[in-house]
Scaffold this motif. Sequence first.
Motif, short mmCIF file in Angstrom:
data_model
loop_
_atom_site.label_atom_id
_atom_site.label_comp_id
_atom_site.label_asym_id
_atom_site.label_seq_id
_atom_site.Cartn_x
_atom_site.Cartn_y
_atom_site.Cartn_z
N VAL A 230 0.84 -1.20 0.00
CA VAL A 230 0.00 0.00 0.00
C VAL A 230 0.88 1.25 0.00
CG1 VAL A 230 -1.71 1.30 1.32
CG2 VAL A 230 -1.90 -1.18 1.16
N ASN A 231 1.93 1.22 0.80
CA ASN A 231 2.86 2.34 0.86
C ASN A 231 3.47 2.64 -0.51
OD1 ASN A 231 5.97 3.04 1.06
ND2 ASN A 231 5.00 3.98 2.83
N GLN A 232 3.95 1.60 -1.18
CA GLN A 232 4.56 1.80 -2.50
C GLN A 232 3.54 2.23 -3.54
OE1 GLN A 232 7.94 1.69 -3.22
NE2 GLN A 232 7.89 1.74 -0.98
N THR A 233 2.32 1.75 -3.41
CA THR A 233 1.26 2.17 -4.34
C THR A 233 0.99 3.66 -4.20
OG1 THR A 233 0.23 -0.03 -4.32
CG2 THR A 233 -1.16 1.83 -4.94
N ILE A 234 0.92 4.14 -2.98
CA ILE A 234 0.69 5.58 -2.75
C ILE A 234 1.84 6.40 -3.31
CG2 ILE A 234 0.42 7.36 -0.99
CD1 ILE A 234 -0.89 5.25 0.79
N MET A 235 3.07 5.95 -3.07
CA MET A 235 4.23 6.69 -3.56
C MET A 235 4.25 6.75 -5.08
SD MET A 235 5.78 7.72 -0.86
CE MET A 235 4.15 7.80 -0.12
N MET A 236 3.92 5.65 -5.74
CA MET A 236 3.92 5.62 -7.20
C MET A 236 2.77 6.43 -7.77
SD MET A 236 5.21 1.74 -8.07
CE MET A 236 5.59 2.15 -9.77
N ALA A 237 1.64 6.45 -7.07
CA ALA A 237 0.52 7.28 -7.51
C ALA A 237 0.89 8.76 -7.46
CB ALA A 237 -0.71 7.01 -6.65
N LEU A 238 1.55 9.17 -6.40
CA LEU A 238 2.01 10.56 -6.30
C LEU A 238 3.05 10.89 -7.36
CD1 LEU A 238 2.22 10.91 -2.43
CD2 LEU A 238 0.77 12.28 -3.93
N ALA A 239 3.92 9.92 -7.66
CA ALA A 239 4.94 10.14 -8.69
C ALA A 239 4.32 10.28 -10.07
CB ALA A 239 5.94 8.99 -8.68
N MET A 240 3.16 9.67 -10.29
CA MET A 240 2.51 9.69 -11.60
C MET A 240 1.63 10.91 -11.79
SD MET A 240 2.29 7.85 -14.39
CE MET A 240 1.22 7.53 -15.80
N VAL A 241 1.42 11.69 -10.73
CA VAL A 241 0.50 12.83 -10.80
C VAL A 241 0.91 13.83 -11.87
CG1 VAL A 241 -0.20 14.90 -9.54
CG2 VAL A 241 -0.41 12.68 -8.46
N VAL A 242 2.20 14.15 -11.95
CA VAL A 242 2.67 15.14 -12.92
C VAL A 242 2.46 14.64 -14.34
CG1 VAL A 242 4.67 16.45 -13.71
CG2 VAL A 242 4.35 16.04 -11.27
N VAL A 243 2.74 13.36 -14.57
CA VAL A 243 2.55 12.80 -15.90
C VAL A 243 1.07 12.78 -16.27
CG1 VAL A 243 2.92 10.77 -17.35
CG2 VAL A 243 4.64 11.42 -15.67
N ALA A 244 0.23 12.41 -15.31
CA ALA A 244 -1.21 12.35 -15.57
C ALA A 244 -1.79 13.72 -15.87
CB ALA A 244 -1.94 11.71 -14.39
N SER A 245 -1.13 14.78 -15.40
CA SER A 245 -1.62 16.13 -15.68
C SER A 245 -1.63 16.45 -17.17
CB SER A 245 -0.78 17.16 -14.93
OG SER A 245 0.55 17.19 -15.43
N MET A 246 -0.89 15.69 -17.97
CA MET A 246 -0.85 15.92 -19.41
C MET A 246 -2.15 15.55 -20.09
SD MET A 246 3.02 14.51 -20.11
CE MET A 246 3.18 15.26 -21.73
N VAL A 247 -3.02 14.79 -19.42
CA VAL A 247 -4.29 14.40 -20.03
C VAL A 247 -5.46 15.09 -19.35
CG1 VAL A 247 -3.42 12.18 -20.83
CG2 VAL A 247 -4.46 12.35 -18.56
N GLY A 248 -5.21 16.19 -18.66
CA GLY A 248 -6.31 16.99 -18.14
C GLY A 248 -6.56 16.89 -16.67
N VAL A 249 -5.70 16.17 -15.92
CA VAL A 249 -5.86 16.10 -14.47
C VAL A 249 -5.35 17.40 -13.86
CG1 VAL A 249 -5.14 14.90 -12.38
CG2 VAL A 249 -5.67 13.61 -14.45
N GLY A 250 -6.13 17.99 -12.98
CA GLY A 250 -5.73 19.25 -12.36
C GLY A 250 -4.85 19.02 -11.15
N GLY A 251 -4.83 20.01 -10.27
CA GLY A 251 -4.08 19.88 -9.03
C GLY A 251 -2.63 20.28 -9.18
N LEU A 252 -1.81 19.74 -8.31
CA LEU A 252 -0.40 20.11 -8.26
C LEU A 252 0.36 19.68 -9.51
CD1 LEU A 252 0.28 19.04 -4.56
CD2 LEU A 252 -0.05 21.36 -5.41
N GLY A 253 -0.03 18.56 -10.08
CA GLY A 253 0.64 18.08 -11.29
C GLY A 253 0.51 19.06 -12.44
N LYS A 254 -0.67 19.65 -12.59
CA LYS A 254 -0.89 20.63 -13.66
C LYS A 254 0.00 21.86 -13.45
CE LYS A 254 -4.23 23.47 -13.40
NZ LYS A 254 -5.55 24.11 -13.29
N ASN A 255 0.13 22.28 -12.21
CA ASN A 255 0.98 23.44 -11.91
C ASN A 255 2.45 23.14 -12.21
OD1 ASN A 255 -1.35 24.66 -11.00
ND2 ASN A 255 -0.93 24.28 -8.85
#
Length: 302
Positions: A230-255
């Motif tokens: 679970v710990n590693q899943t959370i860490m990898m999800a946070l690491a993917m946030v910036v990449v996911a912002s390229m398809v319209g996800v807002g939040g910190l990744g978009k910034n």
Amino acid sequence: MASCWGLPEMLCDFPALPNKDMRHMRMWIDDGFRGIVRHFSAQIDAATQPLQWFLNTLENLFTNTPWIVILLAILAVVWLGSRSVKIVIGSIIGMCLIGVFGLWEDTMTTLAMVTVATLIAIILGLPIGIVMARSNRMQSVMTPVLDVMQTMPSFVYLIPVVVIFGIGKVPGVIAVVIYAVPPMIRLTNLGIRLVDKEVIEAADAFGANPRQKLWGVQLPLSLPTIMAGVNQTIMMALAMVVVASMVGVGGLGKNVLQAINNQFFTIGFLNGFALVAIAIIFDRTSQAFGKRLQKHSEVGHD
């Protein structure tokens, strides 16, 4: 005939398919894939609608709830998970700095997405890991699949996801889940397989059926390893946030993405700091909870 190292030309340049044949093959695959997606577009939209509703509901809850309530809820979760005053104080400092720098709402948007992605990854990864632990054949099938999922560049996930689901938050969450679920599967499988065989034999001696062994023995004893997943899943999800912002996800990744495009060092640093703060809070809390579970299981085993 030209040669290199004294070898014929055909041994110097690999005999690749002609460009014309490669172009036709790519067009045939791409057009066929798009055609299938268009044909089932209504079914795809219907299948992703509950996910869209859940994500929007959680995001609205996080962003519209007064900050003090969210902060107290986060601190309560941190305390229940870690039982550490130091981690709670660190969480207070990190979350307050996020608010001071004006990143609270974007952080809540990111937190909602990571929460949804992590829950889906756990729901999918836990049963798959259990099946892998109970079947060597399933493990031999899933291991190369997980290897591909973990070694594939994260940007590549966005291509089929965008083609199938379009641009928006849901495609971003799905890409995050694909990227983050392998550790959950692997560590669930590993945790169950590492359960002491003597304990399993004792359960068999008491007449426990496979279901009773799984829920009464294997899962409780493998919880520390599962929590590491679970710990590693959370860490990898946070690491993917910036990449996911390229398809319209807002939040910190978009910034962060906008800061990269415009070379805004300060904006990128501050939003990166917010991501790091969230990651550290989740990491320390889940690690502390896993250690508590491990001590509990060791005491119970003794």
